[in-house]
Each structure stands twice: as C-alpha cells, then as structure tokens.
Design a protein around this motif. Structure first.
Motif, PDB file in Angstrom:
ATOM      1  N   ALA A  39      17.388  35.536  71.203  1.00  0.00           N
ATOM      2  CA  ALA A  39      18.232  35.676  69.852  1.00  0.00           C
ATOM      3  C   ALA A  39      18.865  34.013  69.609  1.00  0.00           C
ATOM      4  O   ALA A  39      19.125  33.500  70.706  1.00  0.00           O
ATOM      5  N   VAL A  40      19.030  33.759  68.436  1.00  0.00           N
ATOM      6  CA  VAL A  40      19.959  32.557  68.274  1.00  0.00           C
ATOM      7  C   VAL A  40      21.286  33.081  67.546  1.00  0.00           C
ATOM      8  O   VAL A  40      21.322  34.079  66.901  1.00  0.00           O
ATOM      9  N   ARG A  41      22.365  32.661  68.259  1.00  0.00           N
ATOM     10  CA  ARG A  41      23.728  32.932  67.996  1.00  0.00           C
ATOM     11  C   ARG A  41      24.572  31.826  67.449  1.00  0.00           C
ATOM     12  O   ARG A  41      24.358  30.757  68.035  1.00  0.00           O
ATOM     13  N   MET A  42      25.325  32.090  66.366  1.00  0.00           N
ATOM     14  CA  MET A  42      26.155  30.967  65.825  1.00  0.00           C
ATOM     15  C   MET A  42      27.677  31.823  65.875  1.00  0.00           C
ATOM     16  O   MET A  42      27.729  32.899  65.306  1.00  0.00           O
ATOM     17  N   GLU A  43      28.531  31.173  66.427  1.00  0.00           N
ATOM     18  CA  GLU A  43      30.029  31.771  66.194  1.00  0.00           C
ATOM     19  C   GLU A  43      30.983  30.704  66.111  1.00  0.00           C
ATOM     20  O   GLU A  43      30.915  29.414  66.261  1.00  0.00           O
ATOM     21  N   ASN A  44      32.158  30.968  65.242  1.00  0.00           N
ATOM     22  CA  ASN A  44      33.285  30.237  65.011  1.00  0.00           C
ATOM     23  C   ASN A  44      34.421  30.880  65.074  1.00  0.00           C
ATOM     24  O   ASN A  44      34.487  32.119  64.747  1.00  0.00           O
ATOM     25  N   ARG A  45      35.515  30.387  65.513  1.00  0.00           N
ATOM     26  CA  ARG A  45      36.998  30.700  65.442  1.00  0.00           C
ATOM     27  C   ARG A  45      37.998  29.832  64.637  1.00  0.00           C
ATOM     28  O   ARG A  45      37.624  28.674  64.850  1.00  0.00           O
ATOM     29  N   TYR A  46      38.561  30.540  64.194  1.00  0.00           N
ATOM     30  CA  TYR A  46      39.600  29.464  63.347  1.00  0.00           C
ATOM     31  C   TYR A  46      41.318  30.095  63.584  1.00  0.00           C
ATOM     32  O   TYR A  46      41.390  31.356  63.287  1.00  0.00           O
ATOM     33  N   ARG A  47      42.076  29.192  64.135  1.00  0.00           N
ATOM     34  CA  ARG A  47      43.340  29.592  64.548  1.00  0.00           C
ATOM     35  C   ARG A  47      44.089  29.261  63.112  1.00  0.00           C
ATOM     36  O   ARG A  47      44.200  27.975  62.857  1.00  0.00           O
ATOM     37  N   PHE A  48      44.693  30.066  62.637  1.00  0.00           N
ATOM     38  CA  PHE A  48      45.864  29.798  61.454  1.00  0.00           C
ATOM     39  C   PHE A  48      47.002  29.045  61.639  1.00  0.00           C
ATOM     40  O   PHE A  48      47.171  28.088  60.637  1.00  0.00           O
ATOM     41  N   ALA A  49      47.414  28.786  62.717  1.00  0.00           N
ATOM     42  CA  ALA A  49      48.696  28.006  62.978  1.00  0.00           C
ATOM     43  C   ALA A  49      48.497  27.957  64.638  1.00  0.00           C
ATOM     44  O   ALA A  49      48.062  28.803  65.451  1.00  0.00           O
ATOM     45  N   ASP A  50      49.554  26.955  65.171  1.00  0.00           N
ATOM     46  CA  ASP A  50      49.403  26.675  66.560  1.00  0.00           C
ATOM     47  C   ASP A  50      50.209  27.941  67.176  1.00  0.00           C
ATOM     48  O   ASP A  50      50.981  28.554  66.203  1.00  0.00           O
ATOM     49  N   ARG A  51      50.062  28.258  68.466  1.00  0.00           N
ATOM     50  CA  ARG A  51      50.518  29.450  68.929  1.00  0.00           C
ATOM     51  C   ARG A  51      51.846  29.482  68.745  1.00  0.00           C
ATOM     52  O   ARG A  51      52.907  28.267  69.169  1.00  0.00           O
TER      53      ARG A  51
END
Length: 158
Positions: free
Chosen positions: A1-13
């Motif tokens: 399979a081919v997988r593409m993932e992305n994460r987005y942090r809305f603000a710093d911790r």
C-alpha cells in the motif's frame, strides 16, 4: 500500500488551554480498488506532572474491492504521571465501533489497561500499553468475546 499522512499542530504546546493536533492519513492498496481515509483529533493537557490526552478517530474504507462501506469510529483516552523526566506510568482506554464484516450491524470493542513510557534521550522514546477488553454486538446484549491487546510505539527524532 501507499500511505500519506500529515499532522497539524494549531499552536505550540501550552499556548492554548488544550493542545490540539489534527491528523489525516490517506492510503491506496496496490493491485486492488481499496482506499482508506483516517482522521484524528488529538487533544492533551498537562497538569504539572499529570498528562491527560484523548484521540477521536474516524476511518472509512471504500472502492470496488470493498464489499460494503467499512466505517470505524474509535477513541483513545489516557492519563500518565511523570515519575522522573524519563519515566511515566499511567492508564489508557481505547476502542472502536466498527461495521460487521457482513455489513449488517456494528460491533463495539473496548479495552483498558496500564501504560508505561520511557524516554532515555530527547531523541528516542518508547511507550507501551496492554489491556483486557470486551466486544459486543449492537444487535443484542450478547458479548462477542473478550480480548487482550497490547501496543508498543517507538519514536525517533533525527
């Protein structure tokens, strides 16, 4: 399979009252008309040495080689306490509501158990959890069976 993932942090911790991350993963199986989309909302909050985190998870599979819509809605919620900066102990619950293989009805699977996290360096960590759970069909009050599951996750920063 081919997988593409992305994460987005809305603000710093620590900038928002609750740390928030959006996650999306797209997948395509080779040699089959099978596609998957998974999305997560990940929230966490530190209370001094106590960390509380929760994931809301949705996953759907579709395509000509999928006999019926395959929708899974799940969760993961946990809390851990920092014993030392390199060692945490906690508890976690996780589970999902999934379409049955025949496409008729849904099954709920859930587990709860202890969690442990080790971070020997700032660039390497490992976390594990094990739990006992149950599975129940929504068509009746009958339990489909008990289950044991364990997970180990490792992180490496370069």
């Amino acid at each position: 399979a081919v997988r593409m993932e992305n994460r987005y942090r809305f603000a710093d911790r620590g900038e928002w009252p609750v740390d928030t991350i959006a996650y999306v993963e797209l997948a395509k199986d080779f040699g089959a008309s099978l596609y998957e989309v998974e999305a997560k909302a990940i929230v966490s909050r530190d209370f001094d040495k106590l960390l509380v985190a929760a994931n809301a998870i949705g996953e759907v599979a579709f395509g000509n080689d999928v006999p019926h819509r395959d929708l899974s809605l799940g969760w993961s919620v946990g809390a851990s306490y920092e014993i030392t900066p390199k060692f945490r102990l906690g508890v976690e619950t996780w589970g999902a509501s999934e379409d049955n293989e025949d496409g008729n009805g849904r099954t709920l699977r859930a587990a709860v158990g202890p969690a442990i996290s080790l971070a020997p360096t700032s660039k390497f960590w490992v976390a594990g959890t094990a739990g006992f759970g149950v599975a129940s069909t929504f068509e009746s009050d009958d339990f489909a069976g008990e289950a044991f599951s364990a997970r180990i996750v490792m992180g490496l920063a370069m």
